[in-house]
Scaffold this motif. Structure first.
Motif, PDB file in Angstrom:
ATOM      1  N   GLU A 262      26.191  29.176  50.130  1.00 37.25           N
ATOM      2  CA  GLU A 262      26.530  30.381  49.378  1.00 37.25           C
ATOM      3  C   GLU A 262      26.564  31.595  50.297  1.00 37.25           C
ATOM      4  O   GLU A 262      27.480  32.416  50.210  1.00 37.25           O
ATOM      5  CB  GLU A 262      25.529  30.605  48.245  1.00 37.25           C
ATOM      6  CG  GLU A 262      25.872  31.829  47.420  1.00 37.25           C
ATOM      7  CD  GLU A 262      24.938  32.066  46.236  1.00 37.25           C
ATOM      8  OE1 GLU A 262      25.156  33.046  45.524  1.00 37.25           O
ATOM      9  OE2 GLU A 262      24.001  31.267  46.033  1.00 37.25           O
ATOM     10  N   GLU A 263      25.597  31.718  51.184  1.00 36.21           N
ATOM     11  CA  GLU A 263      25.566  32.841  52.128  1.00 36.21           C
ATOM     12  C   GLU A 263      26.813  32.847  53.009  1.00 36.21           C
ATOM     13  O   GLU A 263      27.379  33.909  53.285  1.00 36.21           O
ATOM     14  CB  GLU A 263      24.316  32.767  53.002  1.00 36.21           C
ATOM     15  CG  GLU A 263      23.039  33.134  52.271  1.00 36.21           C
ATOM     16  CD  GLU A 263      21.790  32.923  53.120  1.00 36.21           C
ATOM     17  OE1 GLU A 263      21.915  32.646  54.338  1.00 36.21           O
ATOM     18  OE2 GLU A 263      20.694  33.021  52.550  1.00 36.21           O
TER      19      GLU A 263
ATOM     20  N   ILE B  41      29.786  31.700  52.252  1.00 34.69           N
ATOM     21  CA  ILE B  41      30.926  32.143  51.434  1.00 34.69           C
ATOM     22  C   ILE B  41      30.868  33.643  51.185  1.00 34.69           C
ATOM     23  O   ILE B  41      31.845  34.362  51.392  1.00 34.69           O
ATOM     24  CB  ILE B  41      30.968  31.363  50.109  1.00 34.69           C
ATOM     25  CG1 ILE B  41      31.260  29.883  50.377  1.00 34.69           C
ATOM     26  CG2 ILE B  41      31.999  31.959  49.150  1.00 34.69           C
ATOM     27  CD1 ILE B  41      31.018  28.975  49.198  1.00 34.69           C
ATOM     28  N   VAL B  42      29.708  34.130  50.758  1.00 35.31           N
ATOM     29  CA  VAL B  42      29.553  35.556  50.447  1.00 35.31           C
ATOM     30  C   VAL B  42      29.791  36.402  51.692  1.00 35.31           C
ATOM     31  O   VAL B  42      30.511  37.404  51.636  1.00 35.31           O
ATOM     32  CB  VAL B  42      28.166  35.829  49.826  1.00 35.31           C
ATOM     33  CG1 VAL B  42      27.892  37.318  49.716  1.00 35.31           C
ATOM     34  CG2 VAL B  42      28.060  35.167  48.454  1.00 35.31           C
ATOM     35  N   ASP B  43      29.212  36.002  52.817  1.00 32.91           N
ATOM     36  CA  ASP B  43      29.402  36.758  54.057  1.00 32.91           C
ATOM     37  C   ASP B  43      30.868  36.807  54.461  1.00 32.91           C
ATOM     38  O   ASP B  43      31.375  37.858  54.855  1.00 32.91           O
ATOM     39  CB  ASP B  43      28.590  36.144  55.197  1.00 32.91           C
ATOM     40  CG  ASP B  43      27.098  36.424  55.099  1.00 32.91           C
ATOM     41  OD1 ASP B  43      26.701  37.283  54.283  1.00 32.91           O
ATOM     42  OD2 ASP B  43      26.327  35.761  55.823  1.00 32.91           O
TER      43      ASP B  43
ATOM     44  N   ILE C  35      33.509  36.575  52.573  1.00 36.62           N
ATOM     45  CA  ILE C  35      34.270  37.424  51.656  1.00 36.62           C
ATOM     46  C   ILE C  35      33.932  38.895  51.867  1.00 36.62           C
ATOM     47  O   ILE C  35      34.821  39.746  51.929  1.00 36.62           O
ATOM     48  CB  ILE C  35      34.024  36.993  50.197  1.00 36.62           C
ATOM     49  CG1 ILE C  35      34.634  35.608  49.966  1.00 36.62           C
ATOM     50  CG2 ILE C  35      34.595  38.026  49.218  1.00 36.62           C
ATOM     51  CD1 ILE C  35      34.249  34.962  48.654  1.00 36.62           C
ATOM     52  N   GLN C  36      32.652  39.206  52.008  1.00 39.34           N
ATOM     53  CA  GLN C  36      32.248  40.602  52.179  1.00 39.34           C
ATOM     54  C   GLN C  36      32.747  41.187  53.491  1.00 39.34           C
ATOM     55  O   GLN C  36      33.144  42.346  53.541  1.00 39.34           O
ATOM     56  CB  GLN C  36      30.724  40.735  52.082  1.00 39.34           C
ATOM     57  CG  GLN C  36      30.206  40.609  50.672  1.00 39.34           C
ATOM     58  CD  GLN C  36      28.697  40.713  50.575  1.00 39.34           C
ATOM     59  OE1 GLN C  36      27.983  40.632  51.565  1.00 39.34           O
ATOM     60  NE2 GLN C  36      28.211  40.883  49.361  1.00 39.34           N
TER      61      GLN C  36
END
Length: 73
Positions: A22-23, A25-27, A29-30
């Motif tokens: 998850e980290e 993916i989030v990183d 995208i951000q």
């Protein structure tokens, strides 16, 4: 030089647990960096292959809505 990007990306995430995935993916995208797009593509490919037809339809619906929202602004 024979570079298999897909294999390299899979190797990099092979031992990750759910929180680490998850980290990642989030990183990606951000940060919004172009260099992260191939990794997100490989991750999406894995998700797609593990999804049933209902889940795939939900993803396509969400994608369609996201595209419409993004392009209308």
């Amino acid at each position: 030089m024979d570079l298999n990007l897909r294999k390299a990306i899979l190797s990099n995430i092979a031992t990750n647990d759910q929180e680490q995935l998850e980290e990642t993916i989030v990183d990606a995208i951000q940060n919004g960096e172009e260099k992260m797009l191939p990794g997100l593509g490989v991750i999406f490919e894995l998700i797609w292959k593990q999804s049933d037809e209902t889940e795939k339809k939900e993803m396509i619906d969400a994608l369609e809505q996201g595209v419409k929202t993004t392009t209308q602004g």
